[in-house]
Design a protein around this motif. Sequence first.
Motif, PDB file in Angstrom:
ATOM      1  N   GLU A 125      17.109  -2.749   5.563  1.00 17.87           N
ATOM      2  CA  GLU A 125      17.386  -1.343   5.307  1.00 17.87           C
ATOM      3  C   GLU A 125      18.031  -0.728   6.535  1.00 17.87           C
ATOM      4  N   ASN A 137      26.464  -1.382   3.154  1.00 15.27           N
ATOM      5  CA  ASN A 137      25.904  -2.543   3.843  1.00 15.27           C
ATOM      6  C   ASN A 137      26.795  -2.953   5.008  1.00 15.27           C
ATOM      7  N   ARG A 188      22.866  -0.967   9.887  1.00 12.99           N
ATOM      8  CA  ARG A 188      23.072  -0.930   8.441  1.00 12.99           C
ATOM      9  C   ARG A 188      22.316  -2.096   7.802  1.00 12.99           C
ATOM     10  N   PRO A 189      22.024  -2.014   6.501  1.00 10.91           N
ATOM     11  CA  PRO A 189      21.371  -3.152   5.844  1.00 10.91           C
ATOM     12  C   PRO A 189      22.248  -4.402   5.937  1.00 10.91           C
ATOM     13  N   GLY A 190      21.651  -5.515   6.330  1.00 14.56           N
ATOM     14  CA  GLY A 190      22.381  -6.778   6.458  1.00 14.56           C
ATOM     15  C   GLY A 190      22.729  -7.148   7.889  1.00 14.56           C
ATOM     16  N   ASN A 197      26.796  -9.589  10.173  1.00 16.43           N
ATOM     17  CA  ASN A 197      25.798  -9.792   9.123  1.00 16.43           C
ATOM     18  C   ASN A 197      25.467 -11.261   8.865  1.00 16.43           C
ATOM     19  N   THR A 214      29.261  -5.038   7.058  1.00 20.37           N
ATOM     20  CA  THR A 214      30.309  -6.011   6.749  1.00 20.37           C
ATOM     21  C   THR A 214      30.584  -6.895   7.960  1.00 20.37           C
TER      22      THR A 214
END
Length: 136
Positions: free
Chosen positions: A39, A21, A99-101, A26, A23
């Motif tokens: 996703e 995810n 990336r997710p987030g 986000n 970092t």
Amino acid sequence: MALMPKRVKHRKSQRGRIRGNATRGNRVVFGEFGLQAMEGGWISAQTIEAGRIAAQQYVRGEGKLYIRIFPHKSITSIPLETRMGKGKGEPDFWAAVVRPGTVLYEVSGVTEQAARICLARLAHKMPIRVRMVKRT
């Protein structure tokens, strides 16, 4: 015009893979409401621009739109019906690795109802699943 880097060290990059995810990037920082990726994936410069136009048309004068992603990755492709060998293809388009987030877009200076409609219009343009988030 679509976004792309002014200059790069290497014209062609390897595909890589998206693991884990986000970092960094986000949380909502610049605006009150944001559009967060659920996703991983690539978002092309054309898609980022299409989202910007869709949001800008709705926000107009009262609010401000922030784009939190930039397409740094060159995606190459070989012409159709080309035989094997002859090396890697030429750069086709530029993409942002998400990336997710990751927060993709942010909106400020508008009501929550207006932000919800604006980000919904934006979400339709995205090739990945996204959700609306508020500033904490």
